[in-house]
Design a protein around this motif. Structure first.
Motif, mmCIF file in Angstrom:
data_model
loop_
_atom_site.group_PDB
_atom_site.id
_atom_site.type_symbol
_atom_site.label_atom_id
_atom_site.label_comp_id
_atom_site.label_asym_id
_atom_site.label_seq_id
_atom_site.Cartn_x
_atom_site.Cartn_y
_atom_site.Cartn_z
ATOM 1 N N SER A 1 20.451 -12.106 25.317
ATOM 2 C CA SER A 1 20.100 -13.500 25.022
ATOM 3 C C SER A 1 19.196 -14.096 26.097
ATOM 4 O O SER A 1 18.522 -15.093 25.852
ATOM 5 N N ALA A 2 19.162 -13.478 27.269
ATOM 6 C CA ALA A 2 18.311 -13.969 28.349
ATOM 7 C C ALA A 2 16.862 -13.472 28.221
ATOM 8 O O ALA A 2 15.982 -13.968 28.918
ATOM 9 N N LEU A 3 16.628 -12.510 27.336
ATOM 10 C CA LEU A 3 15.270 -11.982 27.152
ATOM 11 C C LEU A 3 14.414 -12.958 26.356
ATOM 12 O O LEU A 3 14.928 -13.753 25.574
ATOM 13 N N PRO A 4 13.099 -12.861 26.515
ATOM 14 C CA PRO A 4 12.210 -13.653 25.658
ATOM 15 C C PRO A 4 12.412 -13.268 24.184
ATOM 16 O O PRO A 4 12.809 -12.140 23.881
ATOM 17 N N ASP A 5 12.123 -14.188 23.292
ATOM 18 C CA ASP A 5 12.385 -13.989 21.861
ATOM 19 C C ASP A 5 11.774 -12.699 21.330
ATOM 20 O O ASP A 5 12.434 -11.946 20.621
ATOM 21 N N VAL B 1 12.406 -7.256 19.074
ATOM 22 C CA VAL B 1 11.968 -5.866 18.977
ATOM 23 C C VAL B 1 13.072 -4.922 19.445
ATOM 24 O O VAL B 1 13.332 -3.892 18.811
ATOM 25 N N LEU B 2 13.748 -5.250 20.539
ATOM 26 C CA LEU B 2 14.860 -4.411 21.004
ATOM 27 C C LEU B 2 15.969 -4.341 19.960
ATOM 28 O O LEU B 2 16.549 -3.275 19.727
ATOM 29 N N HIS B 3 16.275 -5.458 19.336
ATOM 30 C CA HIS B 3 17.310 -5.467 18.304
ATOM 31 C C HIS B 3 16.908 -4.573 17.132
ATOM 32 O O HIS B 3 17.706 -3.750 16.670
ATOM 33 N N LEU B 4 15.674 -4.715 16.657
ATOM 34 C CA LEU B 4 15.220 -3.905 15.531
ATOM 35 C C LEU B 4 15.244 -2.416 15.859
ATOM 36 O O LEU B 4 15.638 -1.593 15.033
ATOM 37 N N LYS B 5 14.858 -2.069 17.080
ATOM 38 C CA LYS B 5 14.776 -0.657 17.455
ATOM 39 C C LYS B 5 16.137 -0.073 17.808
ATOM 40 O O LYS B 5 16.554 0.942 17.255
ATOM 41 N N GLU B 6 16.845 -0.712 18.717
ATOM 42 C CA GLU B 6 18.060 -0.119 19.272
ATOM 43 C C GLU B 6 19.316 -0.394 18.452
ATOM 44 O O GLU B 6 20.211 0.432 18.410
ATOM 45 N N GLU C 1 1.521 -0.342 16.602
ATOM 46 C CA GLU C 1 2.614 0.430 17.198
ATOM 47 C C GLU C 1 2.544 0.450 18.727
ATOM 48 O O GLU C 1 3.577 0.417 19.398
ATOM 49 N N ALA C 2 1.344 0.513 19.277
ATOM 50 C CA ALA C 2 1.200 0.540 20.730
ATOM 51 C C ALA C 2 1.773 -0.741 21.344
ATOM 52 O O ALA C 2 2.460 -0.700 22.369
ATOM 53 N N GLN C 3 1.517 -1.864 20.700
ATOM 54 C CA GLN C 3 2.039 -3.130 21.206
ATOM 55 C C GLN C 3 3.567 -3.153 21.118
ATOM 56 O O GLN C 3 4.234 -3.662 22.018
ATOM 57 N N VAL C 4 4.125 -2.595 20.051
ATOM 58 C CA VAL C 4 5.586 -2.528 19.924
ATOM 59 C C VAL C 4 6.164 -1.697 21.060
ATOM 60 O O VAL C 4 7.167 -2.071 21.667
#
Length: 172
Positions: free
Chosen positions: A110-114, A119-124, A141-144
């Motif tokens: 929750s402390a990370l930027p939105d 992206v972390l939620h979608l991936k991990e 994809e490179a930006q992700v």
């Protein structure tokens, strides 16, 4: 993608998708579920995405990704069951520790930027491949991968800081 394009190019691949999923999962029921879920997802999002140049490779890659996700989940579930069987009953202390770790990670996320958190939620957590995440959030994809890298680094730093703060308060 238009409805007519979806009907003309994606739906005819259903049998091929099923056979591919069945060869990966070795279960007709699970293969059917994967194909059905994927077709539903593709249909629900068909208006948002452009017609790929190679529809068949796009769809078959999506089938493969879904099957790999399912196999990974299955292996993780087996490892959890084996660990529980090996240790017998789970102790209350172990459950409490797991809860504390989850809460710590939740607070750190929750402390990370939105954007990094998303992206972390979608991936991990959700297990989406980088390609799909890029399509979902509207970048390449490179930006992700850059967002994931920076998000993981920031998450490590936040967790380390939280651990250090916790150690400091314990010694005081």
């Amino acid at each position: 993608m238009k409805e007519s394009e979806f009907t003309a190019f994606v739906l005819p691949l259903r049998d091929r998708m099923f056979r591919y999923a069945q060869s990966l999962l070795l279960s007709p029921a699970e293969a059917e579920d994967v194909v059905h879920d994927l077709l539903m997802r593709l249909w629900s999002e068909h208006a948002r995405w452009e017609m790929p140049r190679k529809v068949e490779s796009f769809v078959m890659t999506a089938v493969r990704n879904r099957c790999c996700d399912l196999l990974r989940r299955r292996q993780a579930d087996e490892r959890r069951r084996e660990a529980v069987a090996a240790t017998g009953e789970r102790s209350v202390a172990a459950d409490s520790d797991r809860w504390e770790v989850r809460e710590l990670v939740r607070r750190a996320l929750s402390a990370l930027p939105d954007r990094q958190r998303e992206v972390l939620h979608l991936k991990e957590i959700e297990g989406y491949p980088t390609r799909e995440i890029a399509a979902m959030i509207g970048c390449d994809e490179a930006q992700v991968r850059v967002i994931l890298s920076r998000g993981r680094m920031a998450l490590r730093g936040i967790l380390q800081k939280m651990r250090n703060d916790e150690r400091t308060t314990r010694t005081d």
